[in-house]
Motif scaffolding. Structure first.
Motif, mmCIF file in Angstrom:
data_model
loop_
_atom_site.group_PDB
_atom_site.id
_atom_site.type_symbol
_atom_site.label_atom_id
_atom_site.label_comp_id
_atom_site.label_asym_id
_atom_site.label_seq_id
_atom_site.Cartn_x
_atom_site.Cartn_y
_atom_site.Cartn_z
ATOM 1 N N SER A 46 0.992 -1.367 0.056
ATOM 2 C CA SER A 46 -0.042 0.020 -0.111
ATOM 3 C C SER A 46 1.047 1.150 -0.003
ATOM 4 N N GLY A 47 0.571 2.316 -0.879
ATOM 5 C CA GLY A 47 1.435 3.453 -1.119
ATOM 6 C C GLY A 47 1.369 4.097 0.092
ATOM 7 N N LEU A 48 0.208 4.216 0.819
ATOM 8 C CA LEU A 48 0.017 5.435 1.828
ATOM 9 C C LEU A 48 0.095 4.964 3.223
ATOM 10 N N ILE A 49 -0.016 3.711 3.587
ATOM 11 C CA ILE A 49 -0.205 3.162 4.953
ATOM 12 C C ILE A 49 1.215 3.710 5.686
ATOM 13 N N ILE A 50 2.220 3.526 5.006
ATOM 14 C CA ILE A 50 3.602 3.651 5.740
ATOM 15 C C ILE A 50 3.760 5.198 6.035
ATOM 16 N N PRO A 51 3.657 5.779 5.068
ATOM 17 C CA PRO A 51 3.889 7.340 5.367
ATOM 18 C C PRO A 51 2.821 8.077 6.291
ATOM 19 N N ILE A 52 1.586 7.500 6.303
ATOM 20 C CA ILE A 52 0.664 8.306 7.255
ATOM 21 C C ILE A 52 0.805 7.491 8.514
ATOM 22 N N THR A 53 1.175 6.324 8.926
ATOM 23 C CA THR A 53 1.716 5.829 10.081
ATOM 24 C C THR A 53 2.795 6.499 10.695
ATOM 25 N N HIS A 54 3.854 6.669 9.613
ATOM 26 C CA HIS A 54 5.240 7.551 10.162
ATOM 27 C C HIS A 54 4.690 8.844 10.986
ATOM 28 N N VAL A 55 3.725 9.385 10.001
ATOM 29 C CA VAL A 55 3.369 11.056 10.467
ATOM 30 C C VAL A 55 2.627 10.925 11.824
ATOM 31 N N LEU A 56 1.786 10.123 11.837
ATOM 32 C CA LEU A 56 0.784 9.821 13.276
ATOM 33 C C LEU A 56 1.935 9.262 14.483
ATOM 34 N N HIS A 57 2.911 8.559 14.190
ATOM 35 C CA HIS A 57 4.024 8.168 15.148
ATOM 36 C C HIS A 57 4.721 9.337 15.524
ATOM 37 N N ILE A 58 5.002 10.390 14.670
ATOM 38 C CA ILE A 58 5.785 11.656 15.055
ATOM 39 C C ILE A 58 4.928 12.376 15.921
ATOM 40 N N LEU A 59 3.658 12.626 15.495
ATOM 41 C CA LEU A 59 2.564 13.465 16.195
ATOM 42 C C LEU A 59 2.797 12.999 17.473
ATOM 43 N N ALA A 60 2.200 11.723 17.732
ATOM 44 C CA ALA A 60 2.015 11.192 19.208
ATOM 45 C C ALA A 60 3.002 11.244 19.998
ATOM 46 N N THR A 61 4.280 11.286 19.394
ATOM 47 C CA THR A 61 5.554 11.210 20.061
ATOM 48 C C THR A 61 5.605 12.943 20.776
ATOM 49 N N GLY A 62 5.364 13.678 19.985
ATOM 50 C CA GLY A 62 5.360 14.954 20.320
ATOM 51 C C GLY A 62 4.437 15.207 21.421
ATOM 52 N N LEU A 63 3.253 14.604 21.473
ATOM 53 C CA LEU A 63 2.161 14.661 22.426
ATOM 54 C C LEU A 63 2.600 14.201 23.808
ATOM 55 N N VAL A 64 3.396 13.101 23.810
ATOM 56 C CA VAL A 64 3.740 12.307 24.929
ATOM 57 C C VAL A 64 4.738 13.219 25.616
ATOM 58 N N LEU A 65 5.804 14.031 24.809
ATOM 59 C CA LEU A 65 6.812 14.868 25.301
ATOM 60 C C LEU A 65 6.062 16.139 26.041
ATOM 61 N N SER A 66 5.227 16.753 25.261
ATOM 62 C CA SER A 66 4.732 17.935 25.802
ATOM 63 C C SER A 66 3.798 17.523 27.060
ATOM 64 N N ALA A 67 3.111 16.710 27.033
ATOM 65 C CA ALA A 67 2.194 16.313 28.234
ATOM 66 C C ALA A 67 3.120 16.159 29.491
ATOM 67 N N LEU A 68 4.371 15.448 29.139
ATOM 68 C CA LEU A 68 5.213 15.099 30.440
ATOM 69 C C LEU A 68 6.066 16.342 30.740
ATOM 70 N N ILE A 69 6.286 17.114 29.695
ATOM 71 C CA ILE A 69 6.948 18.600 29.989
ATOM 72 C C ILE A 69 6.060 19.519 30.928
ATOM 73 N N MET A 70 4.668 19.542 30.552
ATOM 74 C CA MET A 70 3.553 20.260 31.097
ATOM 75 C C MET A 70 3.429 19.740 32.805
ATOM 76 N N ILE A 71 3.430 18.377 32.894
ATOM 77 C CA ILE A 71 3.152 17.556 34.256
ATOM 78 C C ILE A 71 4.610 18.111 35.001
ATOM 79 N N ASN A 72 5.816 17.958 34.223
ATOM 80 C CA ASN A 72 7.016 18.083 34.949
ATOM 81 C C ASN A 72 7.263 19.598 35.628
ATOM 82 N N HIS A 73 6.751 20.552 34.836
ATOM 83 C CA HIS A 73 6.639 21.766 35.189
ATOM 84 C C HIS A 73 6.289 22.207 36.533
ATOM 85 N N ARG A 74 5.022 21.651 36.761
ATOM 86 C CA ARG A 74 4.570 21.832 37.963
ATOM 87 C C ARG A 74 5.379 21.000 39.305
ATOM 88 N N VAL A 75 5.771 19.756 39.022
ATOM 89 C CA VAL A 75 6.501 18.918 40.010
ATOM 90 C C VAL A 75 7.866 19.836 40.236
#
Lengths: 164, 180
Positions: B36-65
């Motif tokens: 499939s031509g699109l599964i891999i690039p779309i999955t890559h993008v979702l993987h990168i975006l989700a990584t950003g959200l994990v990091l930002s959520a942790l940063i925001m929690i850690n700011h308070r801690v």
């Protein structure tokens, strides 16, 4: 156009370009840092954008959120921009002709203009809606444009590699 | 190599792993993803975006801690960013499985991928434990006059782990490049 091409050919012979294109791990190492910083830029921008859209952090003031998120965003953005420019020098002619790369740069410019409009115009009235769950349309629009642009920047950034 | 040595090697964990990877590589699911031509690039993008959200959520929690932000109690901050963490980790896991299936040989046999997986496992456990501790002791930590160095250090450790996971994701290419 010819002068741009000449500049790009000159660029790919600079020491930085040679390091990126010829040293073992030069390109991959820089790409690793570039992507690592870019995901932090995206993640921190989402925190502010979702607040502007009224979808998250509704109990927090917009200015407090910006104060917390912006230092991370800017630091990561500077790292990502420096490594991005270095990566570009490795194959400037190819990147310049790559439509996905062109779209990525254009979207980043659009996100930049959107940020300037927000910083210099929309935010002026922030005292009226800083803590309010209801956000003015201009601020919501800024959040929506920013979020869409940065998702697309990540997507086109990834797509750049697929069509190189 | 003697016959007996071959027999030992063929029953060893490395050989079994290679057999398993080979089976995955030729499985219908892996082939479908690759074709499939699109599964891999779309999955890559979702993987990168989700990584950003994990990091930002942790940063925001850690700011308070870390005490860099005092706008709300630690427990409230953690509660607010908890869904971000879990949804992003779920997306990371699903997209990660799809990406692994798309190139089992290149991923599963790669030492830097194995390091990434180990760090991610520890990162998830650390995040889960940290979240439980914040729910239970967050209030006490906020009201304590002295800073909880252990808690702040653990928060930083969790964030560094996830940053390591992010970098190791690209490190696969670096190792591959260095090995030629």
């Amino acid at each position: 156009m010819e002068s741009i091409t000449q500049f790009l050919h000159w660029l790919e012979k600079t020491p930085v370009a040679i390091f990126v294109s010829q040293s073992p791990g030069g390109f991959s190492g820089l790409l690793m840092i570039h992507v690592g910083a870019a995901v932090i830029v995206f993640g921190m921008i989402v925190v502010v954008d979702l607040r502007l859209l009224g979808l998250a952090s509704k109990g927090c003031s917009v200015t407090d959120l910006c104060r917390e998120a912006l230092p991370w965003t800017w630091t990561a953005f500077i790292i990502s921009a420096i490594t991005g420019v270095m990566l570009f020098t490795g194959q400037p002619v190819k990147y310049f002709a790559n439509y996905a790369f062109q779209a990525k740069v254009a979207l980043m410019a659009l996100a930049g203009i959107n940020m300037l409009v927000f910083q210099f115009m929309t935010i002026r009235s922030v005292s009226q809606w800083n803590r309010a769950p209801r956000i003015p349309v201009a601020a919501k629009l800024a959040g929506a444009i920013s979020l869409s642009c940065w998702i697309a920047v990540v997507a086109y950034g990834r797509w750049t590699a697929f069509v190189m | 190599m003697l016959r007996s040595e071959i027999a030992v090697w063929r029953s060893g964990p490395k050989f079994i792993m290679m057999e398993y990877v080979q089976w995955l590589q030729t499985s219908a699911l892996s082939l479908t993803i690759r074709r499939s031509g699109l599964i891999i690039p779309i999955t890559h993008v979702l993987h990168i975006l989700a990584t950003g959200l994990v990091l930002s959520a942790l940063i925001m929690i850690n700011h308070r801690v870390w005490g860099w932000s005092q706008t709300e109690p630690s427990r409230e901050r953690a509660r607010r960013f908890w869904p971000w963490l879990w949804w992003s980790m779920a997306v990371l896991t699903v997209t990660g499985i799809v990406l692994t299936l798309s190139a089992p040989r290149r991923t599963l046999l790669d030492p830097s991928f194995q390091v990434k997986m180990a760090m991610m496992g520890i990162g998830m456990l650390a995040t889960f434990g940290f979240g439980l501790a914040l729910r239970r002791y967050g209030e006490a930590w906020d009201s304590a006059s002295s800073k909880h160095k252990m808690v702040s250090t653990f928060a930083a450790f969790t964030l560094v782990l996830w940053m390591g996971v992010t970098l190791a994701g690209r490190g696969r290419w670096l190792v591959g490049f260095l090995q030629g």
